[in-house]
Design an enzyme around this catalytic site. Structure first.
Site, PDB file in Angstrom:
ATOM      1  N   TYR A   1     -42.125 -44.603  16.005  1.00 50.68           N
ATOM      2  CA  TYR A   1     -42.392 -46.163  15.344  1.00 50.68           C
ATOM      3  C   TYR A   1     -41.459 -46.931  15.396  1.00 50.68           C
ATOM      4  O   TYR A   1     -41.741 -48.197  15.751  1.00 50.68           O
ATOM      5  CB  TYR A   1     -42.733 -45.892  14.096  1.00 50.68           C
ATOM      6  CG  TYR A   1     -42.828 -46.992  12.907  1.00 50.68           C
ATOM      7  CD1 TYR A   1     -43.740 -48.108  13.020  1.00 50.68           C
ATOM      8  CD2 TYR A   1     -41.647 -47.608  12.353  1.00 50.68           C
ATOM      9  CE1 TYR A   1     -43.716 -48.990  12.440  1.00 50.68           C
ATOM     10  CE2 TYR A   1     -41.738 -48.543  11.692  1.00 50.68           C
ATOM     11  CZ  TYR A   1     -42.679 -49.423  11.551  1.00 50.68           C
ATOM     12  OH  TYR A   1     -42.798 -50.525  10.951  1.00 50.68           O
TER      13      TYR A   1
ATOM     14  N   THR B   1     -38.911 -54.740  12.082  1.00 50.11           N
ATOM     15  CA  THR B   1     -38.481 -53.690  11.067  1.00 50.11           C
ATOM     16  C   THR B   1     -37.072 -53.280  11.059  1.00 50.11           C
ATOM     17  O   THR B   1     -36.460 -53.018  12.253  1.00 50.11           O
ATOM     18  CB  THR B   1     -39.300 -52.735  11.007  1.00 50.11           C
ATOM     19  OG1 THR B   1     -39.022 -51.640  10.246  1.00 50.11           O
ATOM     20  CG2 THR B   1     -39.539 -51.890  12.539  1.00 50.11           C
TER      21      THR B   1
ATOM     22  N   GLU C   1     -36.444 -50.445  10.799  1.00 49.46           N
ATOM     23  CA  GLU C   1     -36.205 -49.054  11.510  1.00 49.46           C
ATOM     24  C   GLU C   1     -35.720 -49.123  12.901  1.00 49.46           C
ATOM     25  O   GLU C   1     -35.408 -48.292  13.378  1.00 49.46           O
ATOM     26  CB  GLU C   1     -37.562 -48.464  11.658  1.00 49.46           C
ATOM     27  CG  GLU C   1     -38.204 -47.682  10.314  1.00 49.46           C
ATOM     28  CD  GLU C   1     -37.496 -46.085  10.654  1.00 49.46           C
ATOM     29  OE1 GLU C   1     -37.010 -45.775   9.682  1.00 49.46           O
ATOM     30  OE2 GLU C   1     -37.490 -45.787  11.671  1.00 49.46           O
TER      31      GLU C   1
ATOM     32  N   ALA D   1     -50.750 -55.657  11.409  1.00 49.43           N
ATOM     33  CA  ALA D   1     -51.157 -54.413  11.752  1.00 49.43           C
ATOM     34  C   ALA D   1     -50.523 -53.523  12.489  1.00 49.43           C
ATOM     35  O   ALA D   1     -49.602 -53.989  13.396  1.00 49.43           O
ATOM     36  CB  ALA D   1     -52.568 -54.672  12.464  1.00 49.43           C
TER      37      ALA D   1
ATOM     38  N   GLY E   1     -53.557 -53.853   4.623  1.00 51.59           N
ATOM     39  CA  GLY E   1     -52.258 -53.426   4.076  1.00 51.59           C
ATOM     40  C   GLY E   1     -51.585 -53.790   2.812  1.00 51.59           C
ATOM     41  O   GLY E   1     -52.220 -54.625   2.554  1.00 51.59           O
TER      42      GLY E   1
ATOM     43  N   LYS F   1     -41.915 -50.577  17.641  1.00 48.77           N
ATOM     44  CA  LYS F   1     -41.603 -51.932  16.972  1.00 48.77           C
ATOM     45  C   LYS F   1     -40.603 -52.778  17.940  1.00 48.77           C
ATOM     46  O   LYS F   1     -40.766 -53.832  18.166  1.00 48.77           O
ATOM     47  CB  LYS F   1     -40.991 -51.458  15.745  1.00 48.77           C
ATOM     48  CG  LYS F   1     -42.153 -51.371  14.797  1.00 48.77           C
ATOM     49  CD  LYS F   1     -42.929 -52.796  14.433  1.00 48.77           C
ATOM     50  CE  LYS F   1     -43.960 -52.466  13.289  1.00 48.77           C
ATOM     51  NZ  LYS F   1     -44.861 -53.576  13.136  1.00 48.77           N
TER      52      LYS F   1
END
Ligand code: NAP
Ligand code: G4F
Length: 330
Positions: A154, A126, A128, A80, A12, A158
């Protein structure tokens, strides 16, 4: 003796930058690669031949234990994830298994291989997780004490990864830290994310390979920094005597329209509107309208500060894509 690091998510964006940083610091770098045929492997072997690859998958606990036994790392960076927010709405269970429970699998692999007191662990948390909905700190931005209100499968996954990491720190005394990173971009950003999608399209439009770009919602605001700056912050977290959680951000927020303004100016276009079409396919069932981070703790404790500013980031990305697109035939 050289320090040893194991990076998940080596193929990534952040894996690329972090591997370079650790290699420059003299680390032996191990990376987990998944799939019986991973098309990114050839490029990685060509561009970063110093990385020792281990075949493993975040959803396969035994493969992670084996990775720990092979790498014998001093530091594990868990990068990941299923990391695309839009994709997570379409594949919520895969996202939960990878982005959420995958974190538990890595932490358990560290414990099962006897590393809970010696191995330092970084979790890629994150912005988010904040969700933007409860944004009530104008001018200050979200910090380590702000409320979480994730708005996507997501973000929810997280949040599990974030709390299980804190739980392993508190329960087993692990040196486990979470970097709550705001959006960071650059030349290795995946084409599926809005900044790279724009920089790539702008380059192709300039070269006559494409006529317009299709985007979703143009109103959301993001705190965009450069990925190369952010991996330095990850490393600094693991060099502290005590583990902790840190926000990495720029402290500025910009709309997608502002990104378009600067990107198109790089190719001499003042008005991008004729080149942008809106397509509902790129809109999400729930949106994060605004993200703005407050990196004061990281600046004070880690001595971290971003170097690349917003105009510099846009310029870097468009310049890189102009070069790549000029070299490629399609
Ligand atoms: P990225 O470019 O999307 O990379 C994700 C990596 O995860 C890829 O190497 C991918 O491998 C790997 N992966 C996915 N599923 C896997 C599995 N089941 N087993 C093993 N590996 C798997 O993400 P990034 O931008 O570098 O971000 C790194 C981390 O930081 C992610 O956890 C992301 O959620 C988080 N984060 C990113 C940002 C940002 O703005 N970039 C901000 C905050 C947090 P393949 O190549 O095989 O697909
Ligand atoms: O570039 P994005 O897909 O990034 P997003 O959703 O902010 O997530 C990224 O940053 C997070 C940190 O806050 C990371 F945790 C996460 O892993 C990832 O790296 O979308 C940014 C904004 C969104 O509001 C989206 O709705 O751009 C909007 N957008 C508009 N048109 C689009 C598009 N996003 C994408 N990907 N593609 C579009 O065509």
């Amino acid at each position: 003796m050289a320090k040893r690091a194991l990076i998940t998510g080596i193929t990534g964006q952040d894996g690329h930058h972090l591997a370079d940083l650790l290699h420059d610091k003299g680390y032996e770098v191990y990376g987990i690669i998944r799939g019986q045929y991973n098309p990114k492997r050839t490029l990685l072997e060509r561009e970063q031949p110093f990385i020792k690859l281990i075949e493993a998958d975040l959803t396969d606990q035994s493969s992670l234990v084996r990775a720990m036994e092979v790498a014998k790392p001093d530091e594990v960076y868990n990068l990941a994830a299923i990391s695309h927010v839009g994709y997570s709405f379409k594949n919520p269970q895969l996202t939960a298994d990878t982005t959420g429970k995958g974190v538990l699998n890595v932490l358990e692999a560290i414990r099962l291989s006897g590393g809970e007191k010696t191995v330092r662990f970084y979790q890629a948390s994150t912005s988010e997780m904040f969700g933007g909905l409860d944004y009530n700190r104008p001018g200050e931005g979200y910090d380590e004490n702000s409320l979480f209100h994730p708005r996507s499968p997501y973000g929810v996954a997280k949040l599990y990864g974030h709390w299980i990491t804190k739980n392993y720190r508190e329960s087993y005394g692990m040196h486990a830290s979470c970097g709550i990173l705001f959006n960071h971009e650059g030349e290795h950003r995946g084409i599926e994310f809005v900044t790279r999608k724009i920089s790539n399209a702008v380059a192709r439009i300039k070269l006559g390979k494409q006529d317009y770009i299709e985007l979703g919602n143009l109103d959301p605001k993001r705190d965009w920094g450069y990925a190369g700056d952010y991996v330095e912050g990850m490393w600094r977290m693991l060099q502290q005597d005590e583990p902790g959680d840190y926000v990495l951000a720029t402290g500025e927020t910009h709309t997608i329209g502002e990104f378009l303004d600067l990107a198109f100016k790089e190719i001499g276009v003042d008005d991008w509107k004729p080149y942008v079409k809106q397509n509902p396919a790129f809109m999400r069932p729930a949106e994060v309208d605004i993200l703005l981070g407050n990196p004061t703790k990281a600046e004070k404790v880690l001595g971290w500060k971003r170097k690349v500013d917003f105009p510099g980031l846009v310029k870097l990305m468009v310049t890189n894509d102009l070069k790549l697109e000029a070299q490629s035939k399609d």
